[in-house]
Scaffold this active site. Structure first.
Site: not given
Ligand code: ACM
Length: 274
Positions: A41, A112, A145
């Site tokens: 990420e 995301k 993530c």
């Molecule tokens: C995250 O979502 N970077 C912990």
């Protein structure tokens, strides 16, 4: 069909995109061919932006900009599908996104949907569930993530036909990697968690990223596992058809045996549903 899946794990220099591109190039120097490469990420910019002004300085629109160019170059060089996280500028908003570059020059993107902690002050959450993309490396679903802690993300991608979950990450919590065992087993597919390493000391905070990137198989077997502190590209040669075998015995099918009458039917993402 056998495919070589891989991840890159490395220390990210905050704000130094060219240094981070060079680091990935160096890690790949002994590779001739790889079918799918997943990178972490926000892996060319760093993670712990002080404020949205810093995000604005480093964000790029999908498909045009140094990160898109770099990923397309890697995809062409290795005839690979390459996935990496980046801060996306879209209109007047910023997203924590990941981009998938195909060797054909085609690009796919995911914003995301579950922002973690201070990310909520920096980015807008994506308002679309991830979809499954049919690629030369298999049917791939992207999640980023913290999406891991909401099992419906992985589930909806499995329902939409994903064989591989590509999971670019910047993990600070130590237990995601073990939890991904469940995402692999309950959906009977491959998961690739590409995590970064190193510490960012910015704005009075210190964040240490936990590394331990991994590739897990449909029965939870560890096919590749990185240590918590070294820069590596690791790969695993996998049979994608194993991810299609959802009938675990003559009675139970992981997707079709769900009791939607009792537990609801998670939205099926999947413009590219097989
Ligand atoms: C995250 O979502 N970077 C912990």
């Amino acid at each position: 069909m056998m495919k070589l899946l891989g991840f890159g794990q490395f220390k990210v220099a905050f704000g130094e995109r060219e240094t981070n591109f060079a680091c990935v190039e160096t890690l790949l120097q002994d590779f001739a061919k790889i079918d799918l490469l997943v990178l972490p990420e926000l892996c060319f910019t760093g993670y712990d932006f002080r404020d949205q002004g810093e995000v604005a300085d480093l964000a790029e629109p999908m498909g045009t900009g140094p990160t898109s160019d770099f990923l397309m170059r890697l995809a062409a060089r290795f005839s690979a599908v390459v996935i990496a996280g980046y801060p996306e500028r879209s209109g007047d908003r910023f997203y924590n996104s990941c981009m998938m570059a195909l060797p054909t020059g085609e690009i796919h993107n995911y914003k995301k949907t579950h922002l973690f902690s201070r990310e909520n002050d920096l980015f807008s959450p994506g308002d679309a569930a991830p979809t499954v993309v049919e690629t030369p490396a298999g049917r791939i679903g992207m999640m980023i993530c913290f999406d891991w802690i909401f099992p419906e993300v992985a589930r909806s991608l499995a329902i939409a036909g994903a064989q591989i979950l590509a999971h670019p990450s910047n993990l600070v919590l130590p237990y995601c990697q073990r939890a991904m065992y469940a995402r692999s087993v309950e959906n009977h597919l491959y998961t690739i968690t590409a995590n970064r390493i190193g510490t960012e000391d910015r704005a009075g905070r210190s964040l240490t990223f936990t590394g331990a990137s991994q590739i897990l198989g449909p029965e939870g077997d560890t096919l590749a596992a990185a240590p918590s502190d070294s820069e590596v590209v690791l790969t695993a040669l996998v049979d994608l058809e194993q991810a299609d075998a959802k009938q675990i015995n003559s009675y139970n099918h992981l997707i079709n045996s769900r009791r939607n009458d009792l537990f609801g039917n998670p939205a099926t993402a999947g413009e590219d549903k097989p």
